[in-house]
Scaffold this motif. Structure first.
Motif, mmCIF file in Angstrom:
data_model
loop_
_atom_site.group_PDB
_atom_site.id
_atom_site.type_symbol
_atom_site.label_atom_id
_atom_site.label_comp_id
_atom_site.label_asym_id
_atom_site.label_seq_id
_atom_site.Cartn_x
_atom_site.Cartn_y
_atom_site.Cartn_z
ATOM 1 N N LYS A 18 12.021 17.382 -12.556
ATOM 2 C CA LYS A 18 12.285 16.874 -13.896
ATOM 3 C C LYS A 18 11.199 15.907 -14.334
ATOM 4 O O LYS A 18 10.785 15.038 -13.573
ATOM 5 N N HIS A 19 10.758 16.092 -15.558
ATOM 6 C CA HIS A 19 9.894 15.130 -16.211
ATOM 7 C C HIS A 19 10.732 14.441 -17.287
ATOM 8 O O HIS A 19 11.951 14.595 -17.316
ATOM 9 N N PHE A 20 10.120 13.699 -18.147
ATOM 10 C CA PHE A 20 10.882 12.837 -19.048
ATOM 11 C C PHE A 20 11.884 13.609 -19.904
ATOM 12 O O PHE A 20 13.070 13.339 -19.895
ATOM 13 N N PHE A 21 11.397 14.603 -20.632
ATOM 14 C CA PHE A 21 12.290 15.352 -21.521
ATOM 15 C C PHE A 21 12.393 16.826 -21.148
ATOM 16 O O PHE A 21 12.933 17.621 -21.913
ATOM 17 N N SER A 22 11.851 17.214 -20.046
ATOM 18 C CA SER A 22 11.856 18.626 -19.671
ATOM 19 C C SER A 22 11.888 18.759 -18.151
ATOM 20 O O SER A 22 11.808 17.760 -17.429
ATOM 21 N N LEU B 291 9.878 10.821 -14.684
ATOM 22 C CA LEU B 291 10.986 10.861 -13.745
ATOM 23 C C LEU B 291 10.845 12.070 -12.837
ATOM 24 O O LEU B 291 10.719 13.184 -13.318
ATOM 25 N N PHE B 292 10.864 11.871 -11.546
ATOM 26 C CA PHE B 292 10.752 12.965 -10.597
ATOM 27 C C PHE B 292 12.109 13.217 -9.953
ATOM 28 O O PHE B 292 12.887 12.305 -9.731
ATOM 29 N N SER B 293 12.372 14.469 -9.612
ATOM 30 C CA SER B 293 13.640 14.794 -8.958
ATOM 31 C C SER B 293 13.382 15.473 -7.633
ATOM 32 O O SER B 293 12.467 15.132 -6.914
ATOM 33 N N LEU B 294 14.175 16.495 -7.352
ATOM 34 C CA LEU B 294 14.137 17.132 -6.042
ATOM 35 C C LEU B 294 12.776 17.686 -5.680
ATOM 36 O O LEU B 294 12.358 17.619 -4.533
ATOM 37 N N GLY B 295 12.090 18.258 -6.660
ATOM 38 C CA GLY B 295 10.787 18.836 -6.377
ATOM 39 C C GLY B 295 9.840 17.821 -5.781
ATOM 40 O O GLY B 295 9.160 18.073 -4.791
ATOM 41 N N ILE C 44 10.766 28.876 5.051
ATOM 42 C CA ILE C 44 11.753 28.777 3.980
ATOM 43 C C ILE C 44 11.041 28.527 2.659
ATOM 44 O O ILE C 44 10.259 27.573 2.541
ATOM 45 N N LEU C 45 11.299 29.380 1.691
ATOM 46 C CA LEU C 45 10.866 29.124 0.317
ATOM 47 C C LEU C 45 12.041 28.495 -0.421
ATOM 48 O O LEU C 45 13.130 29.078 -0.464
ATOM 49 N N VAL C 46 11.839 27.326 -0.980
ATOM 50 C CA VAL C 46 12.893 26.629 -1.712
ATOM 51 C C VAL C 46 12.512 26.545 -3.182
ATOM 52 O O VAL C 46 11.426 26.048 -3.526
ATOM 53 N N PHE D 173 8.602 25.755 -3.015
ATOM 54 C CA PHE D 173 8.077 24.977 -1.910
ATOM 55 C C PHE D 173 8.128 25.836 -0.652
ATOM 56 O O PHE D 173 9.195 26.305 -0.259
ATOM 57 N N ALA D 174 6.967 26.043 -0.034
ATOM 58 C CA ALA D 174 6.869 26.839 1.184
ATOM 59 C C ALA D 174 6.939 25.895 2.381
ATOM 60 O O ALA D 174 6.002 25.137 2.640
ATOM 61 N N LEU D 175 8.061 25.931 3.088
ATOM 62 C CA LEU D 175 8.296 25.010 4.190
ATOM 63 C C LEU D 175 8.255 25.739 5.534
ATOM 64 O O LEU D 175 8.813 26.822 5.676
#
Length: 224
Positions: A43-47, A4-8, A36-38, A53-55
């Motif tokens: 998120k991975h499955f259980f962690s 599972l991937f999230s914001l990253g 901007i550094l964000v 991120f350098a934008l």
């Protein structure tokens, strides 16, 4: 295997998605910044892990300056905006300018204002001291508590001051918040943000004070 991937992952695959990821207040505070550094969780499955991120802002939108970098934060996690306290082990949330770099070498490859660390350089973390949250010479302060900038573990071999609680410094709100080298990807900090040496060197080489660089911490839509 399901991952599972999230914001990253969103930022890595689509930097233009920053407007959907950052809270409205963070978007407003970063409006004038072209770098901007964000800090965002992936998120991975259980962690989950934190990544930087350098934008770069382009006339059209945003682009990644280089691949996402694994990062570690304070051992107690993130402090909500305005809730950081001295010694709480948390990393402050907010949008903070990046103006000053430091390190053990006489000079490094960076456009940022750079200061070489010497043996008598300290950062005051005594909330009662008039020079609280300032970099001073050890013989120039009466502070009862401080941090040596020339560390035995070399975590400050390279670093960038995260301008948290610096102008002005509010008593007890936290001090010495840096982007510095990590011990390892599995070792949290006392409240700073830390990355691998090769990644910090990339950041230092990339940052340009003319771009009004900032770091965004704890201000994504997934953060409290």
């Amino acid at each position: 295997l399901i991952v599972l991937f999230s914001l990253g992952a969103c930022l890595e695959t689509n930097p233009a998605n920053i407007s959907a990821i950052l809270k409205p207040s963070a978007l407003q505070e970063t409006a004038s910044s072209k770098q901007i550094l964000v800090l965002a969780r992936q998120k991975h499955f259980f962690s989950s892990r934190y990544y930087l991120f350098a934008l770069e802002k382009t006339p059209e939108n945003y682009k990644l300056a280089f691949p996402a970098m694994e990062a570690v934060i304070g051992e107690k996690g993130l402090a909500a905006p305005g809730q950081k306290k001295e010694g709480d082990g948390k990393t402050p949330s907010g949008v903070f300018p990046l103006r000053r770099a430091f390190g053990y070498e006489k000079s490094i490859k960076t456009k940022m204002s750079y200061r070489q660390v010497t043996d008598d350089d300290i950062w005051v973390d005594d909330p009662e001291a008039p020079d609280y949250n300032q970099w001073v010479k050890q013989n120039k302060t009466k502070a009862l508590s401080f941090e040596k900038m020339k560390r035995n573990d070399d975590l400050y071999k390279y670093g960038i001051v995260i301008e948290y609680n610096t102008h002005p410094a509010v008593k007890g709100r936290g001090s010495a918040i840096f982007l510095h080298l990590w011990k390892s990807k599995n070792n949290p900090t006392a409240g700073c943000v830390a990355v691998a040496e090769q990644d910090l060197l990339k950041i230092l080489s990339w940052l340009d004070p003319q771009a009004d660089p900032v770091i965004v911490i704890g201000m994504t839509t997934e953060d409290p």
